[in-house]
Design a protein around this motif. Structure first.
Motif, PDB file in Angstrom:
ATOM      1  N   ALA A  31      -0.635  -0.210  14.519  1.00 32.93           N
ATOM      2  CA  ALA A  31      -0.515  -1.673  14.553  1.00 32.93           C
ATOM      3  C   ALA A  31      -1.145  -2.285  13.300  1.00 32.93           C
ATOM      4  O   ALA A  31      -0.599  -3.237  12.717  1.00 32.93           O
ATOM      5  N   HIS A  32      -2.280  -1.743  12.873  1.00 34.96           N
ATOM      6  CA  HIS A  32      -2.932  -2.218  11.648  1.00 34.96           C
ATOM      7  C   HIS A  32      -2.054  -1.941  10.432  1.00 34.96           C
ATOM      8  O   HIS A  32      -1.885  -2.815   9.570  1.00 34.96           O
ATOM      9  N   LEU A  33      -1.494  -0.756  10.364  1.00 38.21           N
ATOM     10  CA  LEU A  33      -0.650  -0.400   9.219  1.00 38.21           C
ATOM     11  C   LEU A  33       0.562  -1.312   9.125  1.00 38.21           C
ATOM     12  O   LEU A  33       0.937  -1.749   8.025  1.00 38.21           O
ATOM     13  N   ALA A  38       3.229  -5.960   6.641  1.00 34.99           N
ATOM     14  CA  ALA A  38       3.834  -7.283   6.802  1.00 34.99           C
ATOM     15  C   ALA A  38       3.164  -8.300   5.881  1.00 34.99           C
ATOM     16  O   ALA A  38       3.854  -9.071   5.197  1.00 34.99           O
ATOM     17  N   LEU A  39       1.847  -8.307   5.831  1.00 32.36           N
ATOM     18  CA  LEU A  39       1.143  -9.236   4.944  1.00 32.36           C
ATOM     19  C   LEU A  39       1.506  -8.978   3.478  1.00 32.36           C
ATOM     20  O   LEU A  39       1.696  -9.925   2.700  1.00 32.36           O
ATOM     21  N   THR A  40       1.603  -7.726   3.121  1.00 30.92           N
ATOM     22  CA  THR A  40       1.966  -7.366   1.746  1.00 30.92           C
ATOM     23  C   THR A  40       3.347  -7.913   1.397  1.00 30.92           C
ATOM     24  O   THR A  40       3.539  -8.542   0.351  1.00 30.92           O
ATOM     25  N   ILE A  41       4.306  -7.698   2.281  1.00 29.28           N
ATOM     26  CA  ILE A  41       5.670  -8.182   2.048  1.00 29.28           C
ATOM     27  C   ILE A  41       5.692  -9.710   2.030  1.00 29.28           C
ATOM     28  O   ILE A  41       6.305 -10.327   1.150  1.00 29.28           O
ATOM     29  N   GLU A  42       5.011 -10.342   2.992  1.00 28.54           N
ATOM     30  CA  GLU A  42       5.009 -11.800   3.093  1.00 28.54           C
ATOM     31  C   GLU A  42       4.399 -12.466   1.861  1.00 28.54           C
ATOM     32  O   GLU A  42       4.714 -13.617   1.568  1.00 28.54           O
ATOM     33  N   HIS A  43       3.549 -11.737   1.141  1.00 25.51           N
ATOM     34  CA  HIS A  43       2.890 -12.318  -0.032  1.00 25.51           C
ATOM     35  C   HIS A  43       3.439 -11.748  -1.336  1.00 25.51           C
ATOM     36  O   HIS A  43       2.748 -11.725  -2.354  1.00 25.51           O
ATOM     37  N   GLY A  44       4.707 -11.307  -1.285  1.00 26.78           N
ATOM     38  CA  GLY A  44       5.429 -10.978  -2.510  1.00 26.78           C
ATOM     39  C   GLY A  44       5.434  -9.520  -2.918  1.00 26.78           C
ATOM     40  O   GLY A  44       5.940  -9.191  -3.991  1.00 26.78           O
ATOM     41  N   GLY A  45       4.892  -8.646  -2.089  1.00 23.15           N
ATOM     42  CA  GLY A  45       4.889  -7.232  -2.438  1.00 23.15           C
ATOM     43  C   GLY A  45       6.275  -6.630  -2.442  1.00 23.15           C
ATOM     44  O   GLY A  45       7.149  -7.031  -1.668  1.00 23.15           O
ATOM     45  N   ASP A  46       6.477  -5.653  -3.310  1.00 20.66           N
ATOM     46  CA  ASP A  46       7.757  -4.946  -3.375  1.00 20.66           C
ATOM     47  C   ASP A  46       7.714  -3.732  -2.436  1.00 20.66           C
ATOM     48  O   ASP A  46       6.737  -3.517  -1.704  1.00 20.66           O
ATOM     49  N   VAL A 118      -2.369  -5.049  -1.858  1.00 25.37           N
ATOM     50  CA  VAL A 118      -2.420  -4.187  -0.667  1.00 25.37           C
ATOM     51  C   VAL A 118      -3.836  -4.173  -0.098  1.00 25.37           C
ATOM     52  O   VAL A 118      -4.029  -4.283   1.119  1.00 25.37           O
ATOM     53  N   SER A 119      -4.827  -4.065  -0.959  1.00 23.00           N
ATOM     54  CA  SER A 119      -6.210  -4.090  -0.487  1.00 23.00           C
ATOM     55  C   SER A 119      -6.533  -5.422   0.183  1.00 23.00           C
ATOM     56  O   SER A 119      -7.166  -5.459   1.244  1.00 23.00           O
ATOM     57  N   LEU A 120      -6.109  -6.515  -0.424  1.00 25.25           N
ATOM     58  CA  LEU A 120      -6.336  -7.834   0.155  1.00 25.25           C
ATOM     59  C   LEU A 120      -5.670  -7.962   1.524  1.00 25.25           C
ATOM     60  O   LEU A 120      -6.269  -8.502   2.466  1.00 25.25           O
ATOM     61  N   ALA A 121      -4.451  -7.482   1.647  1.00 28.79           N
ATOM     62  CA  ALA A 121      -3.764  -7.521   2.945  1.00 28.79           C
ATOM     63  C   ALA A 121      -4.542  -6.706   3.983  1.00 28.79           C
ATOM     64  O   ALA A 121      -4.723  -7.146   5.125  1.00 28.79           O
ATOM     65  N   ASP A 122      -5.034  -5.546   3.586  1.00 31.41           N
ATOM     66  CA  ASP A 122      -5.821  -4.693   4.479  1.00 31.41           C
ATOM     67  C   ASP A 122      -7.091  -5.421   4.925  1.00 31.41           C
ATOM     68  O   ASP A 122      -7.391  -5.506   6.126  1.00 31.41           O
ATOM     69  N   LYS A 123      -7.842  -5.932   3.976  1.00 29.19           N
ATOM     70  CA  LYS A 123      -9.112  -6.571   4.306  1.00 29.19           C
ATOM     71  C   LYS A 123      -8.896  -7.848   5.110  1.00 29.19           C
ATOM     72  O   LYS A 123      -9.694  -8.171   5.998  1.00 29.19           O
ATOM     73  N   THR A 124      -7.834  -8.581   4.839  1.00 29.71           N
ATOM     74  CA  THR A 124      -7.542  -9.796   5.602  1.00 29.71           C
ATOM     75  C   THR A 124      -7.216  -9.446   7.043  1.00 29.71           C
ATOM     76  O   THR A 124      -7.722 -10.089   7.974  1.00 29.71           O
ATOM     77  N   HIS A 125      -6.394  -8.425   7.243  1.00 32.79           N
ATOM     78  CA  HIS A 125      -6.088  -8.044   8.623  1.00 32.79           C
ATOM     79  C   HIS A 125      -7.328  -7.545   9.339  1.00 32.79           C
ATOM     80  O   HIS A 125      -7.554  -7.864  10.514  1.00 32.79           O
ATOM     81  N   ASN A 126      -8.158  -6.772   8.659  1.00 34.32           N
ATOM     82  CA  ASN A 126      -9.408  -6.314   9.279  1.00 34.32           C
ATOM     83  C   ASN A 126     -10.288  -7.504   9.674  1.00 34.32           C
ATOM     84  O   ASN A 126     -10.851  -7.522  10.774  1.00 34.32           O
ATOM     85  N   PRO A 168      -6.178 -14.995  -6.780  1.00 39.97           N
ATOM     86  CA  PRO A 168      -6.248 -16.259  -6.045  1.00 39.97           C
ATOM     87  C   PRO A 168      -4.912 -16.618  -5.415  1.00 39.97           C
ATOM     88  O   PRO A 168      -3.853 -16.277  -5.935  1.00 39.97           O
ATOM     89  N   GLY A 169      -5.001 -17.274  -4.271  1.00 42.30           N
ATOM     90  CA  GLY A 169      -3.802 -17.706  -3.574  1.00 42.30           C
ATOM     91  C   GLY A 169      -4.068 -17.819  -2.090  1.00 42.30           C
ATOM     92  O   GLY A 169      -5.208 -17.661  -1.629  1.00 42.30           O
ATOM     93  N   PRO A 170      -3.022 -18.070  -1.318  1.00 43.75           N
ATOM     94  CA  PRO A 170      -3.187 -18.305   0.119  1.00 43.75           C
ATOM     95  C   PRO A 170      -3.834 -17.136   0.876  1.00 43.75           C
ATOM     96  O   PRO A 170      -4.630 -17.369   1.792  1.00 43.75           O
ATOM     97  N   LEU A 171      -3.510 -15.911   0.521  1.00 40.53           N
ATOM     98  CA  LEU A 171      -4.078 -14.785   1.259  1.00 40.53           C
ATOM     99  C   LEU A 171      -5.568 -14.627   0.947  1.00 40.53           C
ATOM    100  O   LEU A 171      -6.371 -14.386   1.855  1.00 40.53           O
ATOM    101  N   ALA A 172      -5.956 -14.802  -0.297  1.00 44.17           N
ATOM    102  CA  ALA A 172      -7.383 -14.756  -0.649  1.00 44.17           C
ATOM    103  C   ALA A 172      -8.125 -15.906   0.031  1.00 44.17           C
ATOM    104  O   ALA A 172      -9.264 -15.722   0.499  1.00 44.17           O
ATOM    105  N   ASP A 173      -7.493 -17.063   0.103  1.00 46.04           N
ATOM    106  CA  ASP A 173      -8.108 -18.202   0.792  1.00 46.04           C
ATOM    107  C   ASP A 173      -8.276 -17.906   2.276  1.00 46.04           C
ATOM    108  O   ASP A 173      -9.300 -18.260   2.877  1.00 46.04           O
TER     109      ASP A 173
END
Length: 184
Positions: A31-33, A38-46, A118-126, A168-173
Motif C-alpha cells: 500500500a505504501h509503495l 501515485a504521488l510521484t506520478i501526480e507530481h510529474g514523475g515519468d 521519489v524520496s519526497l513522495a516517500d517521506k510525504t506518504h510516511n 520547492p512546490g506543493p508536495l514539499a509544502d
C-alpha cells in the motif's frame, strides 16, 4: 502513460515485499509503495521515477546491492540510480539510526531532482501515515520508531526544510505542513 515495464515493476515490488507490513499496523507494505508511486506520478514523475517509487525500499529491505543489481538488469540504470539514492543503508545490521538519518539529510543536497521527487513522495506518504496513526493511537505512535518522538520529529523537520529548499512546490509544502502537524 504506464507501459508493461510499470506492470512488471508492480508485480516485482509486490513479490519482494509480500511478507512486510507497515510499521505497527496490519497494512500490507505494498500500500505504501502504491501511494509513493501515485504521488510521484501526480507530481510529474515519468515512468522510470514511478517504477523507482515502487522499488524505492527494495534494496534497503530486500537484499541490498544484489537486489539493486537485479533492478538495474530488469528496469535499467536510471531506475536503479533513483533506488540507490533513496536507500539510506546497504548493510545489516543498519548503522545507528541518528547518524544514518543525518547522513541521508546531508546527502539530499547532492541528489538529482529525479531522485528527490521519489524520496519526497516517500517521506510525504510516511509523514501522512504517522499523522493519521497518531490521531488513532495517540502518543504511543512514537514507540514504533527507533528515534522516538524527538528523533522522528527532528528527522521530518530536517526533511521538510531540505525539500522546500531543493524541490520547492506543493508536495514539499505538504511535507512541511504534515511535519508541523506531527509535532502538535
Amino acid at each position: 502513460m504506464p507501459t508493461d515495464r510499470f506492470d512488471d515493476a508492480l508485480g516485482y515490488a509486490s513479490r519482494l515485499h509480500r511478507a512486510q507490513l507497515r510499521k505497527g499496523t496490519q497494512i500490507p507494505y505494498v500500500a505504501h509503495l502504491l501511494a509513493v508511486a501515485a504521488l510521484t506520478i501526480e507530481h510529474g514523475g515519468d515512468e522510470d521515477q514511478a517504477i523507482a517509487a515502487l522499488l524505492h525500499d527494495a534494496a534497503e529491505d530486500q537484499g541490498g546491492a544484489q537486489t539493486l543489481r537485479a533492478i538495474e538488469g530488469r528496469f535499467g540504470m536510471g531506475v536503479a540510480a533513483i533506488v540507490a539514492d533513496c536507500t539510506d543503508s546497504w548493510v545489516e545490521p543498519k548503522p545507528p539510526w541518528r547518524a544514518r538519518k543525518a547522513a541521508y539529510l546531508e546527502g539530499l543536497h547532492h541528489k538529482p531532482a529525479r531522485s528527490l521527487l521519489v524520496s519526497l513522495a516517500d517521506k510525504t506518504h510516511n509523514a501522512r501515515a504517522i499523522l493519521a496513526d497518531r490521531q488513532q493511537v495517540g502518543e504511543a505512535i512514537w514507540d514504533r520508531f527507533t528515534g522516538g518522538r524527538d528523533g522522528t520529529l527532528w528527522y521530518y523537520d530536517g526533511l521538510a526544510r531540505a525539500f522546500q529548499a531543493l524541490l520547492p512546490g506543493p508536495l514539499a509544502d505538504e511535507l512541511a505542513a504534515t511535519a508541523r502537524a506531527m509535532s502538535g
